[in-house]
Design an enzyme around this catalytic site. Sequence first.
Site, PDB file in Angstrom:
ATOM      1  CG  LEU A   1      36.566  93.377   1.426  1.00 48.88           C
ATOM      2  CD1 LEU A   1      37.377  92.538   0.442  1.00 48.88           C
ATOM      3  CD2 LEU A   1      37.385  93.694   2.668  1.00 48.88           C
TER       4      LEU A   1
ATOM      5  CG  ASP B   1      38.049  83.583 -12.719  1.00 46.80           C
ATOM      6  OD1 ASP B   1      38.414  84.013 -13.839  1.00 46.80           O
ATOM      7  OD2 ASP B   1      36.861  83.596 -12.354  1.00 46.80           O
TER       8      ASP B   1
END
Length: 290
Positions: free
Chosen positions: A95, A196
């Site tokens: 990405l 998280d």
Amino acid sequence: MTVSGTDPAARLEILLGTAISTVIDLGRSHAWRLLRVRTADGRELFVKAAAGQHDSDSVLRAEAAGLRWLGQAAPAGLVPAVEATETGLLVLPWLAEAEPTPAAAERFGRELAALHTASAAHFGAEWPGWIATVPQDNRLETGEWADWYVRRRLAPLLPLAAPRLGSGGSRTIERVLTEIERLAGPAEPPSRIHGDLWSGNVLWTESGARLIDPAAHGGHRETDLAMLELFGAPHLDRILAAYHEAAPLADGRQERVPLHQLYPLLVHVVLYGGSYVDRTVAAAIAALGQ
């Protein structure tokens, strides 16, 4: 670079069914190596490879399971697809990062709300959990989040953190455990959460935010928002406003932020030591309303 005999390129070629043309070593994170890989058929991939430490493969399996589980309910594109997995390997799309914009932040707030409103059947998850290299007790349970949060998140970490917290800090956190019913706010059903969601696990691309490195489980949706606030995030006010517009939160959420931040702060005490002690104890005091 030249791929040495210890590199996972040969295994990746078998796993992906194509030759590997380039492997760039990005260094290490916790117990795994990070690689940027280009295949002969033109794909750009991000690979995590277990570096041999105990349990590192289990961590990668949990990450893959969490990404797939979140992806079942997330708006398209928010959670990267798992390209492939094998023992000690996790393959994801590469990405390319971009600057976060206010519009992207608002979109992310709405998409996170949509993910959270896809409820989970239980608190916990169907796989052994990890946050970084700290194990999580993910046994599936129904009931109230407050009780689950104490027994499956806070209480298991307290003995590990206690030597650094000292007796006074430990007693303060023990009070949070004892008074959790008063502190937890209105009951909510379990939501699919990242688990998280600090700012480093939100990757901004030209197409919007992407969630990476989850400790996914059925939990309380305020946990993800409190994690975003823990170390700050780009355009956080836009994210929170868009989220609240799409999926309003119960009154008093801001007062509960320290309660939800207490667990990740304890994780930091366990992993990194004394520099997080004062902030952890301060969060416990704030959670108690003192």
